[in-house]
Design a protein around this motif. Structure first.
Motif, mmCIF file in Angstrom:
data_model
loop_
_atom_site.group_PDB
_atom_site.id
_atom_site.type_symbol
_atom_site.label_atom_id
_atom_site.label_comp_id
_atom_site.label_asym_id
_atom_site.label_seq_id
_atom_site.Cartn_x
_atom_site.Cartn_y
_atom_site.Cartn_z
ATOM 1 N N PRO A 156 0.826 -1.226 0.000
ATOM 2 C CA PRO A 156 0.000 0.000 0.000
ATOM 3 C C PRO A 156 0.853 1.266 0.000
ATOM 4 O O PRO A 156 0.337 2.345 -0.256
ATOM 5 N N ILE A 157 2.143 1.147 0.244
ATOM 6 C CA ILE A 157 2.991 2.344 0.248
ATOM 7 C C ILE A 157 3.655 2.559 -1.104
ATOM 8 O O ILE A 157 3.665 3.655 -1.642
ATOM 9 N N LEU A 158 4.204 1.472 -1.670
ATOM 10 C CA LEU A 158 5.001 1.613 -2.892
ATOM 11 C C LEU A 158 4.210 1.392 -4.184
ATOM 12 O O LEU A 158 4.716 1.665 -5.263
ATOM 13 N N GLY A 159 3.001 0.867 -4.075
ATOM 14 C CA GLY A 159 2.233 0.493 -5.267
ATOM 15 C C GLY A 159 1.896 1.654 -6.186
ATOM 16 O O GLY A 159 2.124 2.821 -5.868
ATOM 17 N N LYS A 160 1.339 1.285 -7.335
ATOM 18 C CA LYS A 160 0.958 2.282 -8.337
ATOM 19 C C LYS A 160 -0.026 3.286 -7.767
ATOM 20 O O LYS A 160 0.024 4.468 -8.043
ATOM 21 N N GLU A 161 -0.969 2.781 -6.953
ATOM 22 C CA GLU A 161 -1.929 3.668 -6.293
ATOM 23 C C GLU A 161 -1.570 3.810 -4.824
ATOM 24 O O GLU A 161 -2.422 4.085 -3.981
ATOM 25 N N GLY A 162 -0.288 3.608 -4.521
ATOM 26 C CA GLY A 162 0.152 3.646 -3.135
ATOM 27 C C GLY A 162 0.343 5.056 -2.606
ATOM 28 O O GLY A 162 0.184 6.043 -3.323
ATOM 29 N N LEU A 163 0.711 5.133 -1.327
ATOM 30 C CA LEU A 163 0.832 6.427 -0.665
ATOM 31 C C LEU A 163 1.859 7.333 -1.331
ATOM 32 O O LEU A 163 1.609 8.510 -1.556
ATOM 33 N N ILE A 164 3.027 6.784 -1.661
ATOM 34 C CA ILE A 164 4.084 7.630 -2.216
ATOM 35 C C ILE A 164 3.668 8.179 -3.576
ATOM 36 O O ILE A 164 3.746 9.385 -3.835
ATOM 37 N N ASN A 165 3.194 7.282 -4.453
ATOM 38 C CA ASN A 165 2.778 7.745 -5.779
ATOM 39 C C ASN A 165 1.640 8.762 -5.697
ATOM 40 O O ASN A 165 1.644 9.764 -6.400
ATOM 41 N N ASN A 166 0.678 8.491 -4.810
ATOM 42 C CA ASN A 166 -0.435 9.431 -4.650
ATOM 43 C C ASN A 166 0.051 10.793 -4.185
ATOM 44 O O ASN A 166 -0.372 11.821 -4.705
ATOM 45 N N ALA A 167 0.957 10.780 -3.195
ATOM 46 C CA ALA A 167 1.476 12.034 -2.658
ATOM 47 C C ALA A 167 2.207 12.805 -3.752
ATOM 48 O O ALA A 167 2.013 14.010 -3.933
ATOM 49 N N LEU A 168 3.051 12.101 -4.518
ATOM 50 C CA LEU A 168 3.828 12.768 -5.564
ATOM 51 C C LEU A 168 2.924 13.333 -6.657
ATOM 52 O O LEU A 168 3.172 14.418 -7.191
ATOM 53 N N ILE A 169 1.864 12.601 -6.976
ATOM 54 C CA ILE A 169 0.963 13.075 -8.026
ATOM 55 C C ILE A 169 0.153 14.279 -7.525
ATOM 56 O O ILE A 169 0.000 15.274 -8.230
ATOM 57 N N HIS A 170 -0.307 14.192 -6.271
ATOM 58 C CA HIS A 170 -1.082 15.298 -5.702
ATOM 59 C C HIS A 170 -0.282 16.593 -5.635
ATOM 60 O O HIS A 170 -0.797 17.666 -5.873
ATOM 61 N N LEU A 219 5.062 -11.531 -11.769
ATOM 62 C CA LEU A 219 4.599 -12.909 -11.823
ATOM 63 C C LEU A 219 4.040 -13.172 -10.438
ATOM 64 O O LEU A 219 4.709 -12.894 -9.458
ATOM 65 N N TRP A 220 2.836 -13.691 -10.369
ATOM 66 C CA TRP A 220 2.308 -13.882 -9.015
ATOM 67 C C TRP A 220 2.533 -15.288 -8.500
ATOM 68 O O TRP A 220 2.393 -16.249 -9.218
ATOM 69 N N SER A 221 2.924 -15.374 -7.224
ATOM 70 C CA SER A 221 3.178 -16.677 -6.612
ATOM 71 C C SER A 221 2.034 -17.102 -5.711
ATOM 72 O O SER A 221 1.785 -18.279 -5.539
ATOM 73 N N THR A 222 1.373 -16.135 -5.095
ATOM 74 C CA THR A 222 0.259 -16.511 -4.232
ATOM 75 C C THR A 222 -1.021 -15.899 -4.769
ATOM 76 O O THR A 222 -1.022 -14.846 -5.401
ATOM 77 N N PHE A 223 -2.087 -16.609 -4.467
ATOM 78 C CA PHE A 223 -3.429 -16.221 -4.768
ATOM 79 C C PHE A 223 -3.687 -14.752 -4.419
ATOM 80 O O PHE A 223 -4.228 -13.978 -5.190
ATOM 81 N N ASP A 224 -3.232 -14.409 -3.215
ATOM 82 C CA ASP A 224 -3.469 -13.084 -2.680
ATOM 83 C C ASP A 224 -2.777 -12.003 -3.515
ATOM 84 O O ASP A 224 -3.311 -10.938 -3.740
ATOM 85 N N GLU A 225 -1.591 -12.356 -4.056
ATOM 86 C CA GLU A 225 -0.909 -11.401 -4.932
ATOM 87 C C GLU A 225 -1.730 -11.152 -6.187
ATOM 88 O O GLU A 225 -1.821 -10.025 -6.677
ATOM 89 N N SER A 226 -2.342 -12.227 -6.726
ATOM 90 C CA SER A 226 -3.108 -12.061 -7.960
ATOM 91 C C SER A 226 -4.298 -11.124 -7.724
ATOM 92 O O SER A 226 -4.660 -10.342 -8.591
ATOM 93 N N ILE A 227 -4.882 -11.200 -6.529
ATOM 94 C CA ILE A 227 -6.005 -10.307 -6.209
ATOM 95 C C ILE A 227 -5.520 -8.855 -6.135
ATOM 96 O O ILE A 227 -6.119 -7.953 -6.710
ATOM 97 N N ASN A 228 -4.403 -8.669 -5.440
ATOM 98 C CA ASN A 228 -3.923 -7.308 -5.258
ATOM 99 C C ASN A 228 -3.459 -6.664 -6.554
ATOM 100 O O ASN A 228 -3.668 -5.484 -6.777
ATOM 101 N N LEU A 229 -2.809 -7.461 -7.409
ATOM 102 C CA LEU A 229 -2.365 -6.918 -8.692
ATOM 103 C C LEU A 229 -3.551 -6.371 -9.465
ATOM 104 O O LEU A 229 -3.490 -5.313 -10.081
ATOM 105 N N MET A 230 -4.645 -7.120 -9.413
ATOM 106 C CA MET A 230 -5.823 -6.759 -10.175
ATOM 107 C C MET A 230 -6.580 -5.607 -9.507
ATOM 108 O O MET A 230 -6.976 -4.646 -10.162
ATOM 109 N N ALA A 231 -6.768 -5.718 -8.193
ATOM 110 C CA ALA A 231 -7.567 -4.727 -7.474
ATOM 111 C C ALA A 231 -6.895 -3.359 -7.494
ATOM 112 O O ALA A 231 -7.554 -2.329 -7.558
ATOM 113 N N SER A 232 -5.564 -3.343 -7.466
ATOM 114 C CA SER A 232 -4.872 -2.062 -7.409
ATOM 115 C C SER A 232 -4.608 -1.496 -8.798
ATOM 116 O O SER A 232 -4.002 -0.438 -8.925
#
Lengths: 286, 427, 276
Positions: free
Chosen positions: A125-139, B260-273
């Motif tokens: 949730p911090i480093l992701g595409k929609e994560g905190l850092i990216n959101n902060a930098l875009i905002h 490349l996803w190794s766990t089920f949970d990663e596949s959900i997060n990749l998609m949801a995010s």
């Protein structure tokens, strides 16, 4: 045998026993298996062969994986050392109240009680595409496209390693630093040394045992890891041991064993090199 | 004194076995799960398998219905194989994927299960028992269940070429996998496996990091795109595997894969995010993304599905009254409750008849018959997954399973595949 | 120029390092805080931001699991295991540490065996131990036998090495001086050895506990039919993962804070009593 040596043997017996039963015997079996062959749907074929080793050593993949693991190891080693040294230095020489120092030290250890897996996924949730850092930098308008290299990259692997393993550097350095006689530092300053000189000529040499141990811990942890690198790189990077995990998935013990033996030899050589620089036992035996 | 005690124990336990056996026989006649003799209450069956089928709720319900303890232990795929190979006595019921039986059966760690003791064998889906579905032969590419289910005799640990009275495992849950997509982000309709490697989705695609599954998805994609050809995707040659991995490495170097996803949970997060818009996925993962209120489709593709199935084996050391309990459990497993439960998770039960009976009209219509939902559809935990009017991706049970193109498998060249996959990881 | 730790005004380095320390703590706790926030979500939760319908349901799920793994049961195994490993690591590595203060035949061999035990890939050792149990002992794996041994094979070398760093500072001449002054063996141990060794023992205990509590690869095949916490968490990520995992992280952090505040509080109280 003198009475003192007898005492030594007695004192080292429990350690030796545990190591014999839970390391030497199991690994001896592994070494034997590494000279066998694996056949799909049959299992282990008990005929002596060097094929596993020859295949491994002649495959460029093996070397590519080792190279990448060594790269991570060096980067993480440098980062954890710099962080670990200065954190320990701050706690030992700058915090005047012992209880406060212990409190701050424990503050650093609290995250280590939380599972490594949870700590790794908590970076998403911090480093992701929609994560905190990216959101902060875009905002703030600094960037207009999210930075992809923050997650599922070498960067995120290093971040996770440092997050997970710095503790293993801080503890031994803190331990040896806490033992430095503060009057030594005063003497050095009286002799006209500057602050930097004291660190370089007094503190650093006196905690080299701690540094060596911290380095050994970090090297061992990073070289032996496949889990962090797989999760944090999003499966895009491998490590020296990821091949072992792959082979274990289909019970290919011989190839996994050969791979393990190879890794064991390489890391033991690194350990021997560290002990050559700093003999942690020399100070002990008088 | 001690000896007398031992002998007494033996006598008592023998009686208990006889008594239990009689009740078991009676229960087969009556047909419903019966209250067992006192001693069966002391039995604990350990059911070990992967997280998608070994669910705590199933153990709890079985315990309630059968009166003895069911302990559910969850492991990962390699964990199950390694535990079964080296420590089979710690497991009673082995919940394995079909391709895993290919490794485990020759190790001689499983009972030959007597078909005559499995109630309602005739009601089980012919997908497993006959190798046919809806009157047609199902795909034999890959590890099709029919190739591994039967064994020659009770004591021969192997695979029979034709139907016999003994099986290596009792069919349990199965499904057909395809690509999951974010229809709001792909920007165009997805119709083919080839879209997984389309340059349109550069940096936004993912595949599984499980070599045996990942390679299947890759082969489906490369063949659909006309880049590579395979004589049998269920059993590719070294050259075919080498070429496939070569293409995968090219794609990886070009930045095609976000991860490349190794766990089920990663596949959900990749998609949801939104990190990824198209990837190989499992059905409950798609459901999980949908419950977050995000549009996600389990996209049927023109080349068909990649099927997989599980079976329940009884581990060799199980005997006496425990073996009776194991049979009772296997019978209970396909008697309806499990079928209804896992349907809501997106999987199918080997006994469609009892599974359908365990569902409401609305649920049956939605999950099995391809009809629009008449009211909200909820997951097994009670969360809303679909609204009234929604139609299940891929349509009815029949429609979906008539289109299985290839089965999850452990190919003859698996050792080579694993070395090559390592190369892909290292690239 | 004043010595950093001497009384009086603080040197500029204090402020630089204090800032560095603060940054490090933020780095350590940043992800923990996002975990904390994201654990308070409703049924349609996601593992990434934004937060969806705040609620405490995932804490309930943690203690009364329906779909997620048996976290509480796994914890009931992991905690005793970690405590046993901690105690054994302290006892065994402290005694072994003293042994290495004298030269004896085989010392190097044992030392390098310990190092090798630290280094060996955990997954492989996991299989080696399982096979040893099967063929040599005829035993099934269980968390309190095979997994305990597997964890010790890695916690002990850690403990031993830390003891080396500690004992290196314990000059035998201190002990000899104590003897010369007429102290009994026990008095010597109590007033000379213990004060020097004690902080190191804390570090060994800390490592022993954490290494076991968090160990995945060495536990992989050695735990037997019931998972320890890291394995349970791992299998949870192979199924529908929920913010229950985050709730677990939150609970762990809060409990550790309470434990540490309690410990520090009692140290302060003892100090105050002594100074009276």
């Amino acid at each position: 045998m003198t009475k003192k040596t007898a005492a030594s043997y007695l004192q080292v017996a429990p350690l030796t026993l545990v190591l014999a039963m839970f390391f030497v015997v199991p690994i001896a079996l592994v070494v034997v298996v590494s000279f066998f062959r694996y056949q799909m749907l049959v299992g282990i074929v008990r005929t002596f062969t060097l094929k596993n080793y020859i295949d491994l050593l002649s495959s460029p993949t093996t070397w590519a994986l080792y190279l990448s693991t060594v790269k991570f190891t060096l980067i993480v080693l440098v980062l954890t050392f710099v962080i670990g040294f200065w954190i320990a230095y701050f706690l030992v020489f700058h915090v005047r109240n012992l209880v406060v120092a212990i409190g701050l030290f424990l503050l650093c250890t609290i995250p280590f009680w939380t599972s490594n897996i949870i700590r790794m996924i908590s970076w998403r949730p911090i480093l992701g595409k929609e994560g905190l850092i990216n959101n902060a930098l875009i905002h703030t308008g600094i960037i207009d496209q999210p930075l992809n290299w923050l997650l599922y990259s070498d960067f995120s692997v290093v971040v996770a390693y440092v997050h997970l393993f710095t503790m293993f550097m801080i503890v031994p350095i803190f331990n040896s630093m806490a033992r430095i006689d503060k009057s030594l530092l005063e003497a050095a300053i009286d002799a006209g040394a500057n602050r930097w000189g004291v660190v370089w000529n007094v503190v650093l040499p006196l905690c080299k045992t701690g540094i060596a141990l911290g380095a050994l811990f970090v090297v061992t942890l990073v070289m032996g890891d496949f889990f962090v690198v797989t999760v944090m790189s999003g499966g895009l990077s491998g490590s020296a041991t990821s091949g072992i995990f792959n082979d274990l998935q289909i019970l290919n013990y011989p190839r996994a064993a050969a791979n393990a033996v190879l890794l064991l030899i390489i890391v033991l050589l690194i350990a021997a090199a560290i002990f050559r620089l700093v003999d942690v036992r020399k100070e002990l035996v008088r | 004194m001690k000896k007398t005690g031992e002998i007494l124990d033996k006598v008592i336990s023998r009686r208990a076995v006889l008594k239990g056996g009689a009740v078991a026989a009676a229960s087969t006649v009556i047909g419903a799960p019966t209250v067992w003799a006192q001693t069966i209450k002391d039995i604990t069956l350990n059911h070990t398998g992967m997280s998608y089928s070994v669910l705590a709720d199933i153990g709890r319900q079985a315990q309630k219905d059968l009166g003895f303890k069911i302990e559910m232990s969850v492991v990962d795929h390699p964990g199950l194989l390694n535990r079964m190979a080296n420590d089979p006595n710690s497991i009673d019921i082995c919940d394995m994927e079909i391709w895993q039986s290919k490794v485990l059966v020759p190790q001689d760690v499983l009972h030959g299960i007597e078909v005559s003791k499995i109630k309602a064998w005739g009601d089980l889906t012919p997908l497993y028992t006959e190798g046919t579905f809806a009157g047609k032969e199902v795909s034999r590419e890959g590890d099709s269940p029919i190739k591994f289910i039967y064994r020659e005799a009770k004591d021969t640990a192997g695979f029979a070429k034709s139907k016999t009275d003994f099986v290596n495992f009792v069919p349990s849950v199965f499904n057909a996998d395809t690509l999951g997509i974010r229809p709001d982000l792909t920007g165009r309709p997805i119709t083919s496996w080839a879209d997984l490697i389309s340059p349109d989705f550069k940096g936004k695609a993912a595949i599984q990091n499980v070599p045996t599954n990942g390679i299947m998805d890759a082969m489906m994609a490369f063949e659909a795109a006309g880049i590579l050809k395979y004589a049998d995707k269920g059993n590719p040659t070294q050259e075919e595997l080498g070429a496939t991995i070569g293409k995968l490495i090219e794609l990886k170097k070009g930045g095609h894969f976000r991860a490349l996803w190794s766990t089920f949970d990663e596949s959900i997060n990749l998609m949801a995010s939104g990190e990824v818009v198209i990837q190989s996925m499992w059905s409950p993962a798609v459901t999980a993304v949908q419950t977050q209120g995000i549009k996600c489709t389990y996209q049927p593709l023109k080349e068909g599905y990649r099927g997989w199935g599980n079976g329940l084996g009884i581990v060799s050391h199980v005997d006496g009254i425990k073996l009776d309990a194991a049979y009772e459990y296997l019978n209970w497993y396909n008697s309806g409750w499990v079928g209804g439960f896992i349907a809501k998770q997106g999987y199918y039960s080997a006994n469609p008849k009892t599974a359908k009976a365990a569902l409401s009209d609305n649920e049956r219509g939605f999950f099995y018959e391809g009809k629009p939902a008449t009211a909200d559809i909820t997951s097994p935990t009670g969360q809303k997954t679909n609204s009234a009017g929604d139609v299940r991706d891929g349509g009815s049970f029949e429609e979906r399973f008539s289109k299985v193109a290839v089965w999850n498998n452990l190919m003859d060249q698996a050792e080579y595949l694993y070395a090559k996959w390592n190369e892909f990881n290292a690239a | 120029m004043s010595l950093p730790s001497s009384p009086g005004s603080r040197p500029w380095t204090f402020y630089v390092l204090a800032a560095f320390f603060t940054l490090f703590v933020i780095f350590l706790y940043g992800p923990m805080i996002s975990v904390l926030v994201l654990s308070f979500q409703g049924p349609n939760a996601s593992l990434v931001f934004p937060l969806r319908d705040p609620s405490t349901m995932w804490f309930d799920e943690l203690f009364n699991p329906r779909r997620t793994g048996d976290v509480v049961g796994a914890f009931d195994r992991s905690l005793p295991l970690a405590l046993i490993v901690m105690v054994l690591t302290v006892l065994i590595s402290v005694t072994a540490g003293f042994a290495f203060r004298r030269r004896f035949l085989g010392a190097s061999l044992i030392f390098y065996t310990a190092i090798a035990s630290l280094i060996v890939p955990g997954l492989v050792l996991s299989i080696g131990i399982l096979v040893t149990f099967k063929y040599l002992l005829g035993q099934s794996a269980a968390w309190y036998t095979s997994a305990l041994g597997a964890h010790l094979s890695w916690a002990l070398p850690f403990g031993l090495l830390i003891m080396f760093a500690i004992l290196g500072r314990l000059n035998p001449s201190y002990e000899e001086a104590a003897y010369d002054l007429g102290a009994s063996r026990w008095q010597t141990v109590k007033s000379v050895v213990v004060p020097i060794v004690f902080p190191g023992v804390i570090a060994v205990a800390l490592f022993g506990f954490t290494l076991s509590y968090d160990e995945f690869p060495r536990s992989w095949l050695t735990v037997g039919p019931k998972n320890t916490l890291p394995l349970e968490i791992w299998t949870m990520t192979t199924n529908v993962t929920s913010p229950a995992l985050y709730a677990l992280g939150t609970v762990t952090t809060i409990v550790s804070f309470l434990v540490i505040i309690l410990a520090l509080g009692s140290i302060l109280i003892i100090q105050r009593k002594r100074s009276r």
